[in-house]
Structures are given as C-alpha cells and as structure tokens.
Enzyme design. Structure first.
Site, PDB file in Angstrom:
ATOM      1  N   LYS A 267       0.766  -1.397  -0.053  1.00  0.00           N
ATOM      2  CA  LYS A 267       0.156  -0.056   0.290  1.00  0.00           C
ATOM      3  C   LYS A 267       0.889   1.293   0.137  1.00  0.00           C
ATOM      4  O   LYS A 267       0.438   2.193  -0.619  1.00  0.00           O
ATOM      5  CB  LYS A 267      -0.959  -0.213   1.045  1.00  0.00           C
ATOM      6  CG  LYS A 267      -1.846   1.291   1.168  1.00  0.00           C
ATOM      7  CD  LYS A 267      -2.568   1.535   0.190  1.00  0.00           C
ATOM      8  CE  LYS A 267      -3.666   2.647   0.587  1.00  0.00           C
ATOM      9  NZ  LYS A 267      -4.313   2.997  -0.686  1.00  0.00           N
TER      10      LYS A 267
ATOM     11  N   LYS B  86       1.486  11.781   5.915  1.00  0.00           N
ATOM     12  CA  LYS B  86       1.688  10.748   6.700  1.00  0.00           C
ATOM     13  C   LYS B  86       2.055   9.561   6.016  1.00  0.00           C
ATOM     14  O   LYS B  86       3.036   8.667   6.394  1.00  0.00           O
ATOM     15  CB  LYS B  86       0.451  10.543   7.448  1.00  0.00           C
ATOM     16  CG  LYS B  86       0.547   9.410   8.537  1.00  0.00           C
ATOM     17  CD  LYS B  86       0.002   8.022   7.917  1.00  0.00           C
ATOM     18  CE  LYS B  86      -1.396   8.090   7.401  1.00  0.00           C
ATOM     19  NZ  LYS B  86      -1.998   6.782   6.925  1.00  0.00           N
TER      20      LYS B  86
END
Length: 307
Positions: A183, A252
């Site tokens: 991911k 992030k």
C-alpha cells in the site's frame, strides 16, 4: 476477484468495525447488507454510527467490549498510532479479545508496527491481517474497492469472504505486513503523480498552456488513469469532493514510506521530493485540504492560478 455465492454464505459472522469515516461507513454498510451482524463504536463522529444503528447495527462503547464477542474486527483509522491505541489501549481489543478473534486492519500503517502488533495479538491466540484498501468513498459504498492483504494462507482464507463484502478485487500479496508495504508503494506512485501533475500544470500556465489544453492532450493519451481522472475533475470542474484524501494523510503515508525505505537501506530521492511537496502544503496550514488541491498550492507558489 469477485466472490461466488457460496463464499458469500460463509461470510456471515459477528463483525466489529472501528473507523466509520469516508471509507469506513460504506465498507461497514456492505458488511451489514451481506448478512453479517455488525457491531460499531464511535471514533470521531457519531453520524455514521447512528445511520448504521438505524439499519440494524449494534453499538458498543469500547473496543474491549466489541472484542469480547466479535468473530472479526475491521479497523479503518488514520495510521499506526491510532491502530496501536485501539489494540493495546487500556480498554482496547487486547483487553477484551478471546482466542480466535481476527483483527483486519484496513488503515495505511507502518509495516514495522503491523509486524509488532501481529506478535502481540498472536500471544493471546488472536490474529492480525493487514488489508489496506484502494478506491474512493463511492467505491466503498458500492462494494467495489481493492484490498491488498497481508496474511498467512489460513488467515487469508478466513478473512477473504468478509473482505469480499466490500471489495471487488482482493490481492493476497504475502504474509502479515506485506499489505501495508504494498500500500505504501502504491501510494508513493499515486502521490508522485499528484506532485508531477501539479508541477506540470504550473509550468503549463507559466508558458501559456491552460489546464484545459493540458487535459485535452493528457486526458486522451496513454498517461490517463483513474487517479488522473479524479485529480483533473477537481482541476477542471473545481469539484472539491472529487478525490477525498487529505494532504495530512498523504504526508503521513509518505513519511511511512520514507521509514520503510530507510529500514531497507534504499536511497529514494524521488520519495523525498514528493514528501517535501506535501510537507510544504501541510506546513502552510492546508493539511485538511484534498490531494488535487496541491495543484493550486504549486501554481500559487509560482505566481499563477489554475482557475
């Protein structure tokens, strides 16, 4: 891959869901619609909880309470600090979970944290699966998301029918932790595109190529993709909700990618460049804007506008 009816029949379970945001509410609604007993709790806002309870879900007050009677719990929260708090907190999953409970983390998290948590829950006879997702809130509602699953073969066999309630494409990419690794690589590519599009659009404006002209060429060529479409829907049509993924979350994810690259001793100058572009926008107080709005930030930094 799509699941056949027999696999859907095996999906019936008591399933908890924590993190009912843009993506989570649609995913949870699909778990309920496919016949599972759904248990929810408020994380940040109550709106989604109230809608799901009205449709038949049960509300609990803590992750420990949820863990005491659920077969599986999905997490769809911001990142590793939130996942760790939900699992290891004083009233968390670890406090109430029983052997056999499966925790399926759909957040985009740090692989090192995922691997550590997998050991923590395994010590109590529970299991952790990482299943970060790809797609949009519309895809979550329609049940057509992509899931990248990190799990043992046995855990994948247990998790797949539940994930299939909200995902049209499920890829078993390796053991626990591999889903989050894949991911982060996926998001590096997509956010790298966002940075490239933004700089290219600004350069076009500087030399007399409008966003509309840019789109008339790139939007009909080999560089077009689904990410491009949602990004440019904002640029051209000014649809602020075309791609609901915040700058804060993008930044992030890119920090997590940098940490993974450091652990692997990989030199990743492109990753650093992309991360710093999002860092600059976050530092300018625009962290809660959405990723396509990076195009405005880069344009304005160069004295032009995409409007």
């Amino acid at each position: 891959m799509r699941q056949d009816s027999s696999m859907q029949d095996r999906a019936k379970a008591t399933v908890g869901f924590i993190g009912l945001g843009y993506m989570g509410e649609g995913m949870a609604a699909n778990l309920l619609a496919k016949g599972n007993a759904l248990v929810v709790m408020a994380n940040r806002k109550r709106d989604a909880v109230e809608r799901l309870v009205a449709d038949g879900a049960r509300e609990v007050k803590s992750a420990a309470e949820m863990a005491s009677f659920c077969d599986a719990i999905f997490l769809c929260v911001t990142g590793s600090p939130e996942v760790e708090a939900i699992i290891e907190g004083p009233d968390g999953i670890f406090a109430g979970g029983k052997p056999g409970l499966m925790v399926i983390d759909c957040s985009t998290a740090e692989p090192a944290s995922t691997l550590r948590l997998a050991e923590v829950v395994a010590a109590k006879g529970m299991s952790l699966v990482d299943a970060p997702l790809g797609g949009t809130p519309a895809g979550a509602k329609a049940g057509t998301l992509q899931a990248l699953v990190g799990a043992s073969d046995d855990d994948f066999a247990r998790a797949e029918p539940l994930i299939a309630c909200w995902a049209a494409t499920i890829a078993h990419v390796g053991p626990v932790g591999a889903g989050h690794k894949m991911k982060l690589i996926n998001n590096f590519l997509s956010l790298g595109y966002a940075a490239l599009y933004s700089e290219a659009l600004a350069l076009g404006q500087k030399v007399g190529i409008s966003p509309e002209t840019f789109h008339s060429v790139i939007g009909q060529g080999r560089m077009r993709c689904g990410f491009y479409d949602t990004f440019m829907t904002y640029v051209i049509k000014r649809d602020e909700n075309a791609h609901q993924f915040t700058i804060a979350n993008a930044y992030k994810d890119l920090r997590y990618l940098a940490g993974m690259a450091d652990s692997a001793r990989l030199v990743n100058p492109l990753g650093s460049a992309v991360k710093n572009q999002f860092a600059a926008m976050a530092a300018a107080g625009q962290a809660e804007r959405y990723v396509p709005m990076l195009s405005d930030f880069v344009a304005e930094a160069n004295g032009v506008k995409n409007r």
